[in-house]
Design a protein around this motif. Structure first.
Motif, PDB file in Angstrom:
ATOM      1  N   ALA A   1      34.021  43.141  26.886  1.00 65.61           N
ATOM      2  CA  ALA A   1      35.018  42.834  27.910  1.00 65.61           C
ATOM      3  C   ALA A   1      36.405  42.757  27.275  1.00 65.61           C
ATOM      4  N   GLY A   2      37.375  43.349  27.970  1.00 58.32           N
ATOM      5  CA  GLY A   2      38.727  43.429  27.441  1.00 58.32           C
ATOM      6  C   GLY A   2      39.008  44.700  26.677  1.00 58.32           C
ATOM      7  N   GLY A   3      37.977  45.442  26.371  1.00 61.90           N
ATOM      8  CA  GLY A   3      38.125  46.680  25.614  1.00 61.90           C
ATOM      9  C   GLY A   3      38.508  47.864  26.484  1.00 61.90           C
ATOM     10  N   SER A   4      38.536  49.026  25.843  1.00 65.89           N
ATOM     11  CA  SER A   4      38.971  50.250  26.520  1.00 65.89           C
ATOM     12  C   SER A   4      38.000  51.393  26.265  1.00 65.89           C
ATOM     13  N   LEU A   5      37.946  52.299  27.215  1.00 62.06           N
ATOM     14  CA  LEU A   5      37.226  53.561  27.073  1.00 62.06           C
ATOM     15  C   LEU A   5      38.020  54.642  27.774  1.00 62.06           C
ATOM     16  N   ARG A   6      37.838  55.870  27.322  1.00 62.48           N
ATOM     17  CA  ARG A   6      38.480  57.012  27.976  1.00 62.48           C
ATOM     18  C   ARG A   6      37.404  58.023  28.343  1.00 62.48           C
TER      19      ARG A   6
ATOM     20  N   ASP B   1      41.426  49.387  44.671  1.00 58.31           N
ATOM     21  CA  ASP B   1      42.135  48.137  44.386  1.00 58.31           C
ATOM     22  C   ASP B   1      41.552  47.434  43.159  1.00 58.31           C
ATOM     23  N   SER B   2      40.262  47.549  42.963  1.00 58.47           N
ATOM     24  CA  SER B   2      39.598  46.833  41.882  1.00 58.47           C
ATOM     25  C   SER B   2      40.000  47.326  40.495  1.00 58.47           C
ATOM     26  N   VAL B   3      40.593  48.518  40.398  1.00 56.85           N
ATOM     27  CA  VAL B   3      40.948  49.060  39.089  1.00 56.85           C
ATOM     28  C   VAL B   3      42.445  49.286  38.920  1.00 56.85           C
TER      29      VAL B   3
ATOM     30  N   HIS C   1      40.853  63.086  33.217  1.00 54.77           N
ATOM     31  CA  HIS C   1      40.541  61.970  32.335  1.00 54.77           C
ATOM     32  C   HIS C   1      40.720  60.648  33.072  1.00 54.77           C
ATOM     33  N   LEU C   2      40.000  59.639  32.603  1.00 55.39           N
ATOM     34  CA  LEU C   2      40.149  58.292  33.146  1.00 55.39           C
ATOM     35  C   LEU C   2      40.266  57.328  31.968  1.00 55.39           C
ATOM     36  N   GLN C   3      41.468  56.804  31.776  1.00 53.46           N
ATOM     37  CA  GLN C   3      41.702  55.792  30.753  1.00 53.46           C
ATOM     38  C   GLN C   3      41.424  54.432  31.362  1.00 53.46           C
ATOM     39  N   MET C   4      40.467  53.722  30.781  1.00 52.77           N
ATOM     40  CA  MET C   4      40.046  52.429  31.330  1.00 52.77           C
ATOM     41  C   MET C   4      40.380  51.333  30.323  1.00 52.77           C
TER      42      MET C   4
END
Length: 124
Positions: free
Chosen positions: A14-19, A65-67, A83-86
């Protein structure tokens, strides 16, 4: 053969990132809307983000809205990819993420494609 192939999923804290990336092949999707949906266990597939075609090589991005504020969608027309940077991932973002391409004609018919999905797991 027309394909949408997702990549970039995995396990993150949690708090991290993925692409996530979605590579389209077999045809061009330059006039299609392209985006991402997700499906968590026991839940229906839901909209995450989309690039809506607006003419030429331009698009407008829209988000659930959630993202909003955490995820960023982008599109590369030359590479036929989206691409989706999360960022700031939460456990509730855990789901299988699916790439989607759709073009609706004026007569209401839909030309739609789905990828096979990529798993994103966010641990608490």
């Amino acid at each position: 053969q027309v394909q949408l192939v997702e990549s970039g999923g995995g396990l993150v804290q949690a708090g991290g990132s993925l692409r996530l990336s979605c590579a389209a092949s077999g045809r061009t999707f330059s006039r299609h809307d392209m985006g991402w949906f997700r499906q968590a266990p026991g839940k229906e597939r839901e909209f995450v983000a989309i690039t809506k075609y607006t003419g030429g090589n331009t698009y407008v991005a829209d988000y659930a809205d959630s993202v909003k504020g955490r995820f960023t969608i982008s599109r590369d027309y030359a590479e036929n990819t989206v691409h989706l940077q999360m960022n700031s991932l939460k456990p509730e973002d855990t789901a299988v993420y699916y790439c989607n391409a759709e073009r609706r004609s004026v007569d209401g018919t839909s030309d739609e494609y789905w990828g096979q999905g990529t798993q994103v797991t966010v641990s608490s």
